[in-house]
Design an enzyme around this catalytic site. Structure first.
Site, PDB file in Angstrom:
ATOM      1  N   LYS A  94       1.119  -1.134   0.016  1.00 64.17           N
ATOM      2  CA  LYS A  94      -0.099   0.055  -0.045  1.00 64.17           C
ATOM      3  C   LYS A  94       0.798   1.179  -0.155  1.00 64.17           C
ATOM      4  O   LYS A  94       1.877   1.284   0.719  1.00 64.17           O
ATOM      5  CB  LYS A  94      -0.947  -0.006   1.146  1.00 64.17           C
ATOM      6  N   SER A 169      -9.404   2.131   3.207  1.00 67.00           N
ATOM      7  CA  SER A 169      -8.775   3.081   1.885  1.00 67.00           C
ATOM      8  C   SER A 169      -7.622   1.955   1.430  1.00 67.00           C
ATOM      9  O   SER A 169      -7.111   2.464   0.618  1.00 67.00           O
ATOM     10  CB  SER A 169      -7.830   3.849   2.928  1.00 67.00           C
ATOM     11  N   SER A 193      -9.865  -0.486   7.273  1.00 67.24           N
ATOM     12  CA  SER A 193      -9.495  -0.053   6.038  1.00 67.24           C
ATOM     13  C   SER A 193      -8.704  -1.306   5.500  1.00 67.24           C
ATOM     14  O   SER A 193      -8.431  -1.486   4.140  1.00 67.24           O
ATOM     15  CB  SER A 193      -8.390   1.344   5.954  1.00 67.24           C
TER      16      SER A 193
END
Length: 509
Positions: A94, A169, A193
């Site tokens: 990420k 997210s 997330s």
């Protein structure tokens, strides 16, 4: 042997049979690499090709030269029988983890060109394990969002239906795993997330106990809530990945020394689920009636019960207060953490500022997106004189009550089962003008975050042709328990192995 297929790399058994869904795990990849059925360089080239051809916008950047160097080193280690369980396997980070080999943007214009001078601890640990990072995945800006629509680099699209959101997210990471580009990607979970996009995309995601995985080099959103974790195909994969990511780090003041050596034993011996019956709590009251996929959730409950586990009703009276408490506290911490982005030392700087005040205003106004601005303003308001006691202090008191509710419940049960989300994924743009409804997507995920306890989302079926997930929550440092329940469930179901039609790196379906 292995050979390239029309849609990616195909693994064949010694008898020439194509590998099945059930065989495609990190364990199977490790075995294939160690036996020379496929090389890490071959896997990496196919992973990079698939990522380049991606139409879901799940990558912000690719690290082709770096990845191929890592793959060459991995093949050498495998040949010398010097690698770890994960050596040679492609993965993605990420874009919230600092990496020396590429930019770290956090999905924001503010950090569009930021190049970190060091690697995050998580990055270094997985590098040391011999994994191959092909690139950085898309995300909601500064990890603030439940849909992956707030990224400066554009929205990520759902792997099953292009018109829907993948969740956020960590939406880019979840899509990269769901589409088969990589078998594993890192994520972060502040209020859901990792778990929410995992549920939306039909993959498995773990938010570990707060402090289990170092936050050093992980760009902060809300420091008392942020936690790194793995997103993978199965609970078994996630167990192995967590073991390599976890561990005390003196560079992170929130890092905790665990009393057990479970992660170390998994790294050396592998993870084997113990088939011992567990008591699992189900919250009483009307809260479970709020989900759209009650039939799928109940079917999963019965399947878990048929394996020998028992369910009892438990009372979590403050569950409904979790969302407002979370958004008060997380926004307050975000307003403090993001104060450093002012156009002076690093990050976006406006052109030709007329004064220092103009520099601050325009740099922040241009660098941050609407959702980040909303949370900074909300957080600054709740911390301001006259409102601090009414909002921030009160939210901290309710957070403690939520923690106490969980502690009392875990004196009676080994784990709690909840839905991961109230509904399936929603359409892109459908909640743009309704931030409160967007925040309600976190109804079932934020309680565990506020309490700092581990929670795992696993696929449990489809509703209206979209994946849905269930969530297993345990007391602090009980990752082993919830992963064992999940592994047992996944032995008897195949939801975690169901994938959309895609340009998969391994043509496994």
């Amino acid at each position: 042997t292995g050979r390239a297929g029309d849609k990616g790399w195909i693994l064949y058994s010694a008898q020439g049979n194509r590998m099945t869904q059930a065989q495609y795990t990190i364990k199977a990849l490790t075995e294939a690499l160690s036996k020379g059925k496929v090389s890490s360089v071959e896997l990496t080239k196919e992973a990079l090709k698939a990522a380049r051809d991606d139409s879901n916008n799940c990558f912000i950047s690719l690290s082709e030269e770096h990845a191929l160097r890592q793959a060459q080193d991995a093949d050498l280690q495998i040949k010398q029988k010097a690698g770890s369980f994960l050596t040679g396997i492609p993965m993605a980070h990420k874009d919230i983890f600092c990496t020396k080999h590429s930019t770290t943007t956090c999905g924001s214009k503010m950090l569009e060109n930021f190049a970190a001078p060091y690697d995050a601890t998580v990055v270094k640990k997985l590098d040391d394990a011999g994994m191959v990072c092909i690139g950085k995945t898309n995300m909601d800006e500064f990890a603030m969002g439940s849909s992956n629509e707030s990224s400066f680099f554009g929205a990520v699209h759902h792997p099953w239906d292009f018109d829907y959101v993948p969740g956020g997210s960590s939406g880019g990471s979840a899509v990269a795993v769901a589409k088969g580009y990589v078998p594993f990607a890192t994520g972060t979970d502040t209020g859901g997330s990792i778990r929410q996009p995992s549920a939306f995309c039909g993959v498995t995601g773990l938010k570990p106990t707060y402090g289990s995985i170092s936050r050093f080099g992980m760009i902060a959103f809300a420091s008392s809530l942020d936690q790194a974790g793995p997103i993978g195909v199965s609970a078994l994969d996630v167990a192995h990945l967590f073991a390599f990511m976890a561990g005390f780090d003196k560079r992170d003041s929130t890092s905790a020394k665990r009393q057990d050596n479970w992660a170390d034993s998994v790294k050396s011996e592998g993870f084997t689920a113990q088939l011992t019956p567990k008591k699992i709590g189900l919250p009483s009251g009307p809260i479970l009636n709020m989900i759209s996929y009650q039939k799928e959730f109940e079917t999963a409950r019965r399947q878990i019960e048929s394996a020998g586990h028992s369910f009892i009703e438990v009372d979590l009276p403050n569950l409904e207060h979790s969302v407002p408490v979370y958004y008060v506290l997380a926004s307050a911490e975000a307003s403090t953490n993001l104060a450093r982005y002012d156009g002076v030392r690093f990050g976006h700087r406006c052109s030709e500022p007329k004064s220092l005040e103009d520099l601050y205003k325009r740099s922040r106004g241009e660098g941050f997106g609407e959702e980040v601005k909303r949370r900074i303003l909300t957080g600054t308001y709740t911390l301001s004189v006259g409102y601090f006691d009414d909002y921030y202090v009160k939210a901290q008191k309710i957070r403690r009550k939520i923690f106490d509710d969980f502690a009392a419940t875990f004196s009676k049960v080994d784990a709690i089962m909840l839905p991961t989300t109230p509904d399936t994924a929603f359409k892109l743009g459908s909640l743009d003008d309704d931030p409160v409804s967007m925040y309600q997507q976190d109804l079932f995920t934020v309680p565990a975050s506020l309490a700092g306890i581990p929670a795992l989302s696993i696929p449990c079926g489809f509703h209206n042709d979209l994946p849905v997930g269930l969530q297993l929550i345990g007391p602090a440092n009980s990752e082993k328990t919830i992963l064992e329940i999940a592994c047992e469930y996944q032995k008897n179901t195949s939801w975690h192995l169901t994938r959309p039609n895609s340009n998969s790196v391994l043509e496994r379906f």
